[in-house]
Design a protein around this motif. Structure first.
Motif, PDB file in Angstrom:
ATOM      1  N   LEU A 149       3.678  41.680 -29.387  1.00  0.00           N
ATOM      2  CA  LEU A 149       2.384  41.542 -28.801  1.00  0.00           C
ATOM      3  C   LEU A 149       2.158  41.591 -27.194  1.00  0.00           C
ATOM      4  O   LEU A 149       1.312  42.397 -26.747  1.00  0.00           O
ATOM      5  CB  LEU A 149       1.420  40.327 -29.371  1.00  0.00           C
ATOM      6  CG  LEU A 149       1.368  40.223 -30.766  1.00  0.00           C
ATOM      7  CD1 LEU A 149       0.961  38.563 -31.172  1.00  0.00           C
ATOM      8  CD2 LEU A 149       0.236  41.128 -31.164  1.00  0.00           C
TER       9      LEU A 149
ATOM     10  N   ASN B   9       0.639  44.790 -24.373  1.00  0.00           N
ATOM     11  CA  ASN B   9      -0.513  44.384 -23.806  1.00  0.00           C
ATOM     12  C   ASN B   9      -1.448  43.373 -24.395  1.00  0.00           C
ATOM     13  O   ASN B   9      -2.543  43.610 -24.234  1.00  0.00           O
ATOM     14  CB  ASN B   9      -0.899  45.335 -23.021  1.00  0.00           C
ATOM     15  CG  ASN B   9      -0.393  46.156 -22.056  1.00  0.00           C
ATOM     16  OD1 ASN B   9       0.567  45.198 -21.294  1.00  0.00           O
ATOM     17  ND2 ASN B   9      -0.436  47.218 -21.202  1.00  0.00           N
ATOM     18  N   ARG B  10      -1.049  42.717 -25.546  1.00  0.00           N
ATOM     19  CA  ARG B  10      -1.836  41.936 -26.336  1.00  0.00           C
ATOM     20  C   ARG B  10      -1.277  40.455 -26.105  1.00  0.00           C
ATOM     21  O   ARG B  10      -0.899  39.534 -26.658  1.00  0.00           O
ATOM     22  CB  ARG B  10      -1.803  42.113 -27.591  1.00  0.00           C
ATOM     23  CG  ARG B  10      -2.449  43.363 -28.055  1.00  0.00           C
ATOM     24  CD  ARG B  10      -2.209  43.954 -29.399  1.00  0.00           C
ATOM     25  NE  ARG B  10      -2.615  42.859 -30.615  1.00  0.00           N
ATOM     26  CZ  ARG B  10      -2.378  43.305 -31.943  1.00  0.00           C
ATOM     27  NH1 ARG B  10      -1.680  44.333 -32.201  1.00  0.00           N
ATOM     28  NH2 ARG B  10      -2.870  42.287 -32.849  1.00  0.00           N
ATOM     29  N   GLU B  11      -1.675  40.226 -24.708  1.00  0.00           N
ATOM     30  CA  GLU B  11      -0.828  38.827 -23.942  1.00  0.00           C
ATOM     31  C   GLU B  11      -1.759  37.677 -24.419  1.00  0.00           C
ATOM     32  O   GLU B  11      -0.852  36.760 -24.687  1.00  0.00           O
ATOM     33  CB  GLU B  11      -0.858  39.120 -22.605  1.00  0.00           C
ATOM     34  CG  GLU B  11       0.112  37.910 -21.908  1.00  0.00           C
ATOM     35  CD  GLU B  11       0.283  38.277 -20.297  1.00  0.00           C
ATOM     36  OE1 GLU B  11       0.036  37.251 -19.634  1.00  0.00           O
ATOM     37  OE2 GLU B  11       0.755  39.410 -20.224  1.00  0.00           O
TER      38      GLU B  11
ATOM     39  N   GLU C 237      -3.092  37.287 -27.438  1.00  0.00           N
ATOM     40  CA  GLU C 237      -2.501  36.766 -28.809  1.00  0.00           C
ATOM     41  C   GLU C 237      -1.153  36.179 -28.554  1.00  0.00           C
ATOM     42  O   GLU C 237      -0.680  35.124 -29.385  1.00  0.00           O
ATOM     43  CB  GLU C 237      -2.711  37.758 -29.697  1.00  0.00           C
ATOM     44  CG  GLU C 237      -4.014  38.423 -30.083  1.00  0.00           C
ATOM     45  CD  GLU C 237      -4.080  39.760 -30.631  1.00  0.00           C
ATOM     46  OE1 GLU C 237      -3.662  39.731 -31.823  1.00  0.00           O
ATOM     47  OE2 GLU C 237      -4.597  40.848 -29.969  1.00  0.00           O
TER      48      GLU C 237
END
Length: 465
Positions: free
Chosen positions: A179, A183-185, A187
């Motif tokens: 994640l 770049n779904r930092e 989450e």
């Protein structure tokens, strides 16, 4: 997944009986046993693209039901109408090929997911649990072969194994490091706070991803491939690939697939089916022991000791079959085949197997973990497929004693590689691992300047006792 690899050990002996309704040629039987490894050669590389796009957990959820379906499809070959149409063998081989493709797609995300979801302090132990469950898959196949027909095994094993696995995945989080890589930092941080022990570990993991990605998402496999222009990443991938290649040279995949055949050839001791169960139990027990040892033991030490045992066990097995090939009475050595393979499993399952999978992941820096591990798995599959596919040919050419002596030499080659090339990764963070490869890839004059920056010495010419 590994139950599909162990299935031939249960099915092939039943198909070789005179009253069998299945009639595979020697060539077909050889392909049936080894095709799983062959499909891993392209499948592992394709898998890296899929799970870097979907995420490791979603990839496993997507393909697990398909694996179960085509495992159960083999039972169709027992239907009378199918046999009358002459389609039984075709259905078996087709189902086997599709199973193999799915397993090839599942193996890399399964190991990477386990590695990335775990805290550093238990990462080695938890990664090695995959070896335990692999052993359970083989052992269930061996046990089922003692009591059940091949078609009933094909129906029951997926229900017993894959349904609980799929259910567990439904309630598991996605890999936080994946994640973060895409770049779904937010989450990623939320999951890391649940699965890490301290806030410092959460921050360190996120920082490691940020520094390696330079702020760019890497969901595309091409992004990971571009990192191979760095010498440090290439060297790490080579190290991981060598670990896996040497792993297969010890002969485990071939022995696991043809274990009943090997005991048949020995002609002494327990029945071949029950002898395979005993070796499977040894493998399971020592896989569990190895998992706990990995939490506090040097990876290099484990590999050294384990390969010493497998080399010795293979050598004495080769000696037994050599005496047998000379026509000598080996009845007084009836204990040796089972004892020899049991000792082999102590060395392999108690050290070599679990440590290989853990070390092959630990030596890879974050930016190349997905593609690097896929390449290493492909090398593992090429070596394993070649040995298992041509096992019967090797036996006819150099004798079963020659095959086991070859495996003994493979273990000795592994020892040499551990001494001179593989770094120690026990207790090292992903950042320290990356720093090590960066340091070894620089000119000699630049290396000393980086000693204080957190990298660790390889000490490749001496074991860390």
């Amino acid at each position: 997944m590994m139950a599909t690899w162990g299935y031939p050990a249960a099915a092939l002996p039943q198909w070789e009986s005179e009253d069998s309704v299945i009639h595979l040629t020697t060539e077909q039987a050889s392909w049936f046993a080894s095709v799983t490894l062959m499909m891993c050669i392209p499948g592992s590389l394709i898998s890296a693209s899929i799970y870097e796009w979907l995420g490791p957990r979603k990839t496993m959820l997507a393909f697990t039901p398909i694996l179960g379906l085509f495992f159960m499809a083999m039972a169709l070959a027992s239907w009378e109408t199918v046999q009358e149409a002459g389609m039984a063998e075709t259905i078996l081989l087709t189902s086997r090929v599709i199973q193999s493709i799915i397993v090839a797609l599942l193996i890399p995300p399964a190991w990477v997911y386990t590695y990335e979801i775990c805290d550093q302090s238990v990462r080695g132990m938890m990664s090695s649990f995959f070896e335990i469950w692999s052993t359970v898959g083989y052992l269930l196949s061996y046990l089922a072969g003692c009591f059940l027909s091949w078609d009933l095994i094909a129906l029951l094993l997926p229900i017993v194994i894959l349904v609980p696995a799929f259910t567990g995945l439904l309630f598991s989080p996605e890999s936080p490091l994946w994640l973060a890589r895409v770049n779904r930092e937010n989450e990623a941080k939320e999951i890391l706070e649940r699965v890490r022990c301290t806030e410092n570990e959460v921050t360190a993991d996120l920082e490691a991803v940020r520094s390696s990605q330079n702020g760019k998402a890497s969901s595309a496999c091409s992004e990971s491939l571009s990192t191979f222009t760095k010498k440090s990443h290439l060297k790490a991938t080579i190290a991981s690939s060598l670990i896996f290649t040497a792993n297969q040279l010890t002969g485990l995949a071939t022995i696991a697939i043809y274990v009943v055949h090997i005991f048949n050839e020995s002609g002494v001791g327990l029945s071949p089916s029950w002898s395979s169960v005993v070796t499977g139990v040894f493998r399971l027990v020592f896989s569990v022991i190895a998992s706990f040892l990995l939490r506090g033991q040097s990876r290099r030490r484990m590999l050294f000791v384990g390969n010493t045992l497998t080399a010795f066990a293979s050598a004495i097995m080769g000696t037994f079959f050599y005496l047998q090939s000379l026509g000598q009475d080996v009845s007084w050595l009836s204990w040796l085949p089972l004892s020899g393979l049991a000792l082999y499993m102590v060395g392999y399952a108690g050290a070599v197997g679990p440590t290989c999978w853990t070390a092959a992941l630990e030596v890879l820096p974050g930016p190349v973990r997905s593609v690097g591990f896929a390449i290493a798995t492909t090398c593992y599959s090429i070596t394993g497929f070649t040995l298992s596919r041509f096992f019967l040919d090797m036996k006819d050419t150099i004798g079963l004693h020659g095959v086991f002596w070859f495996f003994s030499c493979g273990s000795l080659v592994f020892i040499i590689m551990v001494l001179f090339y593989i770094p120690e990764t026990y207790g090292k963070s992903t950042k320290e691992v990356a720093a090590y490869w960066e340091n070894t890839s620089k000119p000699e004059t630049d290396k000393n300047a980086n000693v204080s920056e957190g990298h660790f010495q390889s000490n490749t010419c001496e074991l860390q006792y």
